[in-house]
Design a protein around this motif. Sequence first.
Motif, PDB file in Angstrom:
ATOM      1  N   UNK A  15       0.821  -1.206   0.000  1.00 25.61           N
ATOM      2  CA  UNK A  15       0.000   0.000   0.000  1.00 25.61           C
ATOM      3  C   UNK A  15       0.856   1.257   0.000  1.00 25.61           C
ATOM      4  N   UNK A  16       1.941   1.277   0.769  1.00 25.31           N
ATOM      5  CA  UNK A  16       2.762   2.493   0.844  1.00 25.31           C
ATOM      6  C   UNK A  16       3.610   2.699  -0.409  1.00 25.31           C
ATOM      7  N   UNK A  17       3.909   1.641  -1.150  1.00 27.10           N
ATOM      8  CA  UNK A  17       4.743   1.791  -2.346  1.00 27.10           C
ATOM      9  C   UNK A  17       3.930   2.088  -3.610  1.00 27.10           C
ATOM     10  N   UNK A  18       2.622   1.974  -3.541  1.00 32.21           N
ATOM     11  CA  UNK A  18       1.783   2.237  -4.722  1.00 32.21           C
ATOM     12  C   UNK A  18       1.715   3.740  -4.989  1.00 32.21           C
ATOM     13  N   UNK A  19       1.711   4.106  -6.246  1.00 33.75           N
ATOM     14  CA  UNK A  19       1.564   5.517  -6.628  1.00 33.75           C
ATOM     15  C   UNK A  19       0.202   6.013  -6.154  1.00 33.75           C
ATOM     16  N   UNK A  20       0.113   7.276  -5.718  1.00 31.76           N
ATOM     17  CA  UNK A  20      -1.137   7.789  -5.151  1.00 31.76           C
ATOM     18  C   UNK A  20      -2.377   7.582  -6.033  1.00 31.76           C
ATOM     19  N   UNK A  21      -2.274   7.751  -7.327  1.00 32.03           N
ATOM     20  CA  UNK A  21      -3.439   7.613  -8.198  1.00 32.03           C
ATOM     21  C   UNK A  21      -3.574   6.250  -8.842  1.00 32.03           C
ATOM     22  N   UNK A  22      -2.733   5.296  -8.430  1.00 33.51           N
ATOM     23  CA  UNK A  22      -2.745   3.980  -9.064  1.00 33.51           C
ATOM     24  C   UNK A  22      -4.076   3.278  -8.832  1.00 33.51           C
ATOM     25  N   UNK A  23      -4.626   2.714  -9.903  1.00 36.22           N
ATOM     26  CA  UNK A  23      -5.916   2.019  -9.844  1.00 36.22           C
ATOM     27  C   UNK A  23      -5.728   0.594 -10.339  1.00 36.22           C
ATOM     28  N   UNK A  36      -6.033 -21.130  -4.743  1.00 33.70           N
ATOM     29  CA  UNK A  36      -6.717 -19.863  -4.459  1.00 33.70           C
ATOM     30  C   UNK A  36      -6.230 -18.775  -5.396  1.00 33.70           C
ATOM     31  N   UNK A  37      -7.071 -17.773  -5.590  1.00 33.32           N
ATOM     32  CA  UNK A  37      -6.672 -16.517  -6.216  1.00 33.32           C
ATOM     33  C   UNK A  37      -6.896 -15.424  -5.189  1.00 33.32           C
ATOM     34  N   UNK A  38      -6.032 -14.442  -5.186  1.00 26.42           N
ATOM     35  CA  UNK A  38      -6.165 -13.306  -4.287  1.00 26.42           C
ATOM     36  C   UNK A  38      -5.626 -12.078  -4.998  1.00 26.42           C
ATOM     37  N   UNK A  39      -6.257 -10.929  -4.753  1.00 30.30           N
ATOM     38  CA  UNK A  39      -5.841  -9.666  -5.360  1.00 30.30           C
ATOM     39  C   UNK A  39      -5.991  -8.548  -4.347  1.00 30.30           C
ATOM     40  N   UNK A  40      -5.057  -7.606  -4.370  1.00 31.64           N
ATOM     41  CA  UNK A  40      -5.223  -6.351  -3.654  1.00 31.64           C
ATOM     42  C   UNK A  40      -5.559  -5.333  -4.738  1.00 31.64           C
ATOM     43  N   UNK A  41      -6.724  -4.701  -4.599  1.00 30.44           N
ATOM     44  CA  UNK A  41      -7.245  -3.801  -5.625  1.00 30.44           C
ATOM     45  C   UNK A  41      -7.450  -2.419  -5.025  1.00 30.44           C
ATOM     46  N   UNK A  42      -7.083  -1.379  -5.776  1.00 33.53           N
ATOM     47  CA  UNK A  42      -7.302  -0.012  -5.319  1.00 33.53           C
ATOM     48  C   UNK A  42      -8.181   0.733  -6.318  1.00 33.53           C
ATOM     49  N   UNK A  43      -9.176   1.419  -5.763  1.00 38.22           N
ATOM     50  CA  UNK A  43      -9.999   2.345  -6.534  1.00 38.22           C
ATOM     51  C   UNK A  43      -9.679   3.756  -6.056  1.00 38.22           C
ATOM     52  N   UNK A  44      -9.444   4.701  -6.957  1.00 35.74           N
ATOM     53  CA  UNK A  44      -9.186   6.078  -6.526  1.00 35.74           C
ATOM     54  C   UNK A  44     -10.450   6.721  -5.953  1.00 35.74           C
ATOM     55  N   UNK A  45     -10.315   7.887  -5.322  1.00 37.65           N
ATOM     56  CA  UNK A  45     -11.482   8.560  -4.740  1.00 37.65           C
ATOM     57  C   UNK A  45     -12.648   8.670  -5.722  1.00 37.65           C
TER      58      UNK A  45
END
Length: 163
Positions: A15-23, A36-45
Amino acid sequence: MNATPEVLAVLDEILSSAAPGERGALWHLAEQGRELDANVVRLPPDASVGEHQEDVLDVLLVVLAGGGGLRTGGRTLDLVPTAVLWLPRTSRRALEAGPDGLTYLTVHRRRPGLAVKPAVRTPAYEGGEGPCMLDLVCPECGRLSADRAPRFCSACGEAFPRG
């Protein structure tokens, strides 16, 4: 041969190494022989994943950071850090990130991969559905959509290109 447990990722570091706007997917489980499958996913604001349905797999969703809502069946469930949700197969849902964005972990049984098979000579194409289904393959995770006109991937949430 017995498999050996190992640390695959440290979520705080991801989380800390991801670019601020990375989606999209910041991390995914990729080890050979896994079930198993697993993903960490980020949605911007204020971003969203449109309404979709997973027909085959139950999904466990864990909110890691930010917040938002999950719309399902005419109601909205609050998504706050450390919330754990069960998304049963066949349930319809849409995700909406709040003003701080939304980062979550999904875990589900592994899907079989798309197999590349040798070309087979077939008679000339005579109409009906097109023989190529590349427009139904998610550009992010490679999952084949069951929807004929997908807008978002039900596995990773990535938008399909408009074409």
